[in-house]
Design a protein around this motif. Structure first.
Motif, mmCIF file in Angstrom:
data_model
loop_
_atom_site.group_PDB
_atom_site.id
_atom_site.type_symbol
_atom_site.label_atom_id
_atom_site.label_comp_id
_atom_site.label_asym_id
_atom_site.label_seq_id
_atom_site.Cartn_x
_atom_site.Cartn_y
_atom_site.Cartn_z
ATOM 1 N N GLY A 113 0.829 -1.196 0.000
ATOM 2 C CA GLY A 113 0.000 0.000 0.000
ATOM 3 C C GLY A 113 0.859 1.240 0.000
ATOM 4 N N GLY A 114 0.221 2.357 0.306
ATOM 5 C CA GLY A 114 0.933 3.622 0.234
ATOM 6 C C GLY A 114 0.893 4.183 -1.175
ATOM 7 N N LEU A 115 1.829 5.089 -1.469
ATOM 8 C CA LEU A 115 1.813 5.804 -2.741
ATOM 9 C C LEU A 115 3.092 5.647 -3.540
ATOM 10 N N THR A 116 4.085 4.927 -2.999
ATOM 11 C CA THR A 116 5.387 4.862 -3.655
ATOM 12 C C THR A 116 6.020 3.492 -3.488
ATOM 13 N N THR A 117 7.037 3.242 -4.314
ATOM 14 C CA THR A 117 7.908 2.093 -4.103
ATOM 15 C C THR A 117 9.326 2.600 -3.870
ATOM 16 N N TRP A 118 10.025 1.959 -2.940
ATOM 17 C CA TRP A 118 11.377 2.358 -2.533
ATOM 18 C C TRP A 118 12.366 1.479 -3.288
ATOM 19 N N VAL A 119 12.860 2.003 -4.396
ATOM 20 C CA VAL A 119 13.637 1.218 -5.348
ATOM 21 C C VAL A 119 15.103 1.161 -4.936
ATOM 22 N N GLY A 120 15.673 -0.036 -4.940
ATOM 23 C CA GLY A 120 17.098 -0.216 -4.715
ATOM 24 C C GLY A 120 17.832 -0.153 -6.043
ATOM 25 N N LEU A 121 18.735 0.827 -6.179
ATOM 26 C CA LEU A 121 19.435 1.034 -7.447
ATOM 27 C C LEU A 121 20.664 0.149 -7.588
ATOM 28 N N GLY A 122 21.169 -0.366 -6.475
ATOM 29 C CA GLY A 122 22.363 -1.199 -6.537
ATOM 30 C C GLY A 122 23.660 -0.420 -6.499
ATOM 31 N N ARG A 123 23.600 0.891 -6.735
ATOM 32 C CA ARG A 123 24.782 1.737 -6.716
ATOM 33 C C ARG A 123 24.404 3.095 -6.124
ATOM 34 N N PRO A 124 25.358 3.778 -5.480
ATOM 35 C CA PRO A 124 25.046 5.068 -4.846
ATOM 36 C C PRO A 124 25.001 6.213 -5.852
ATOM 37 N N GLY A 127 22.731 10.276 3.176
ATOM 38 C CA GLY A 127 22.853 8.863 2.838
ATOM 39 C C GLY A 127 21.770 8.418 1.887
ATOM 40 N N PHE A 128 21.548 7.109 1.797
ATOM 41 C CA PHE A 128 20.525 6.488 0.958
ATOM 42 C C PHE A 128 20.675 6.843 -0.517
ATOM 43 N N GLU A 129 21.931 7.005 -0.937
ATOM 44 C CA GLU A 129 22.198 7.284 -2.348
ATOM 45 C C GLU A 129 21.951 6.070 -3.231
ATOM 46 N N ARG A 130 21.737 4.907 -2.642
ATOM 47 C CA ARG A 130 21.459 3.704 -3.428
ATOM 48 C C ARG A 130 19.970 3.466 -3.602
ATOM 49 N N PHE A 131 19.149 4.443 -3.207
ATOM 50 C CA PHE A 131 17.702 4.261 -3.267
ATOM 51 C C PHE A 131 17.028 5.442 -3.947
ATOM 52 N N LEU A 132 15.831 5.186 -4.474
ATOM 53 C CA LEU A 132 15.024 6.221 -5.109
ATOM 54 C C LEU A 132 13.561 5.944 -4.784
ATOM 55 N N ARG A 133 12.858 6.955 -4.272
ATOM 56 C CA ARG A 133 11.422 6.801 -4.027
ATOM 57 C C ARG A 133 10.680 7.163 -5.300
ATOM 58 N N VAL A 134 9.886 6.215 -5.815
ATOM 59 C CA VAL A 134 9.181 6.412 -7.083
ATOM 60 C C VAL A 134 7.675 6.310 -6.833
ATOM 61 N N PRO A 135 6.931 7.400 -6.992
ATOM 62 C CA PRO A 135 5.474 7.351 -6.813
ATOM 63 C C PRO A 135 4.780 6.618 -7.965
ATOM 64 N N TYR A 136 3.596 6.087 -7.683
ATOM 65 C CA TYR A 136 2.750 5.489 -8.732
ATOM 66 C C TYR A 136 1.367 6.133 -8.701
ATOM 67 N N THR A 137 1.332 7.426 -8.410
ATOM 68 C CA THR A 137 0.072 8.150 -8.233
ATOM 69 C C THR A 137 -0.385 8.891 -9.479
ATOM 70 N N MET A 138 0.386 8.798 -10.559
ATOM 71 C CA MET A 138 0.084 9.595 -11.743
ATOM 72 C C MET A 138 -0.772 8.819 -12.736
ATOM 73 N N ALA A 139 -1.200 9.492 -13.790
ATOM 74 C CA ALA A 139 -1.986 8.852 -14.846
ATOM 75 C C ALA A 139 -1.127 7.848 -15.616
#
Length: 480
Positions: A397-408, A435-447
């Motif tokens: 649930g929620g509005l985003t996925t916390w993506v692991g990029l594998g690299r900072p 910190g958390f340069e290896r992650f990106l928060r990506v929303p899925y709330t758009m059209a």
């Protein structure tokens, strides 16, 4: 107060793969591995690393290897040596507290897709609620309009909603605020004295840790992972050793990871907090946006001492600036006494609209779940197909996925995406100390069309910054 220590055994478990995929000298590989753990937030700032001899024995290497790795980390600014405290995790000046290149706010041109805030457009029911709320306007206009407590009808509706969810609540336990952020800042002002320790999750909602810092708090972080959830051992140890004045947590659909705290961890948190005299503040801003499964009762159902924060923004509409605090009347009285120095009350007309919406929460959520499920499934599938090297969780649930990029490379990726008209918040924004340069928060709330555009832009941006071929040290240099 002595820093929290990371044992040699725990460090060895975190560093299990430190030699994999590298031909670098052992001390370089070890220092790089530790640096990535710090950037990821898996080793929080302020933690004392194991003594050189102990870590060398746990890893099966020479003490010289560990000593050289620590020396390199000190040179790079990731460790500081404190008299009597050993080697303590730190962030270099150019990474610590660094804001996202675009931060989380600001006005942008209309041709840019702004995804720095995870939010939905207004639910259809909002317009209907505005029309129905007109009937309350004449009575409201008869008053002076300064309302620091909250409209009685809205407070009753919020209390009824908590009761429906398994937390019996009286309207006297509710104060209405100007959104959840206002509630967090007000609680920070009342509950925290300068120099107090406050426990926060790492990563966490950025404006929360900013509010506690502004109140003079010293923050200590507890790791939260999108898949593994809360580090229960770290949570218990940090609570016992620091006895924080406040523990600010998001136990249901945590922002940004989407994790939900297990029943065992909830009991552990509340049990230890009771012994340390810690006030637990549970932020449920995302809590009702569950897509899969059934959520449990609010955290306060397990303890009457838990302070709850709620909001109308995520479920109904961000433009409806209504939040609330549910707590014991004694604490609410302290909030009301402190409130006039920051504001003179919650907008009355917004409250009248929210009064119409809160009793219809389930009907609104039904439509939200359908929309969010489609958005989540399509975005997750698109990212996994386009960027298979990424770790893309499918949150419940929620509005985003916390993506692991594998690299900072989060900041570099955000800058590359901006060049193609998409604004995102880098992972570092959500770290209490960077910190958390290896992650990106990506929303899925758009059209749907914007989701397709987002996946395409991220794919091209990933290629632009070197993608799979970008080495960790080179990537860091690129974003510093």
């Amino acid at each position: 107060m002595p820093p929290v220590s990371l044992s040699a055994r725990a460090a060895a478990l975190l560093l299990a793969d430190w030699r994999d995929g590298t031909d670098a000298p052992a001390y370089e590989a070890l220092s790089d591995a530790v640096r990535v753990l710090v950037i990821d937030g898996r080793v929080p700032l302020g933690v004392r690393l194991p003594a050189e001899r102990g870590l060398a024995e746990a890893l099966g290497v020479s003490r010289t290897t560990v000593a050289n790795a620590y020396a390199r980390l000190r040179d790079d600014g990731f460790l500081v040596s404190l008299r009597g405290s050993g080697s303590v995790v730190h962030l270099p000046r150019d990474l610590a507290g660094r804001p996202d290149p675009e931060r989380l706010g600001g006005v942008v041109p209309g041709d840019l897709l702004d995804l720095r805030k995870a939010a939905l457009h207004a639910a259809p029911e909002v317009a209907e609620a505005v029309e129905r709320a007109v009937r309350y306007v004449p009575a409201a206009l008869a008053g002076i309009g300064y309302d620091t407590v909250g409209d009685p009808g809205l407070r009753a509706a919020i209390a009824d909603r908590y009761t429906e969810r398994g937390l019996p609540t009286d309207p006297s336990q509710v104060v209405v605020t100007i959104g959840a952020q206002h509630a967090i800042a007000l609680l920070a002002r009342v509950l925290v004295r300068r120099g107090d320790t406050v426990l926060v999750e790492s990563p966490t909602y950025p404006h929360a840790h900013e509010a506690f810092r502004e109140a003079g708090a010293r923050l200590v972080g507890v790791p939260v992972d999108a898949r593994a959830g809360w580090d229960a051992a770290a949570l218990e140890t940090t609570l016992r050793r620091t006895a924080p004045a406040v523990a600010y947590v998001m136990p249901e659909l945590h922002n940004p990871t989407g994790a939900t705290m297990t029943a065992d961890t909830r009991r552990l948190l509340l049990g230890v907090a009771a012994r340390t005299g810690t006030t637990v503040v549970a932020d449920e801003t995302m809590g009702e946006l569950r897509i899969d499964g059934v959520g449990g009762p609010p955290l306060a159902a397990l303890s009457p001492d838990v302070v709850m924060i709620g909001s109308a923004a995520k479920v109904f509409w961000g433009g409806l600036r209504i939040g609330w605090v549910r707590a014991a009347p004694e604490l609410l009285q302290r909030l009301l006494l402190a409130r006039p120095t920051g504001d003179l009350g919650t907008p009355v007309l917004d409250q009248l609209v929210a009064r119409e919406l809160v009793p219809r929460t389930e009907a609104v959520l039904e439509g939200r779940r359908t929309f969010l499920r489609a958005g989540r499934d399509e975005l997750v599938a698109g990212l996994r197909a386009r960027l298979p090297e990424w770790d893309v969780p499918s949150p419940a649930g929620g509005l985003t996925t916390w993506v692991g990029l594998g690299r900072p490379v989060s900041s570099a990726l955000v800058l590359a995406a901006r060049a193609e008209g998409v604004l995102l918040a880098s992972g570092g924004v959500f770290g209490p100390d960077g910190g958390f340069e290896r992650f990106l928060r990506v929303p899925y709330t758009m059209a749907a069309a914007d989701r397709e555009r987002l996946v395409d832009v991220l794919g091209r941006a990933w290629s632009r910054i070197g993608g799979e071929g970008a080495g960790a040290r080179g990537s860091l240099a690129a974003v510093v």
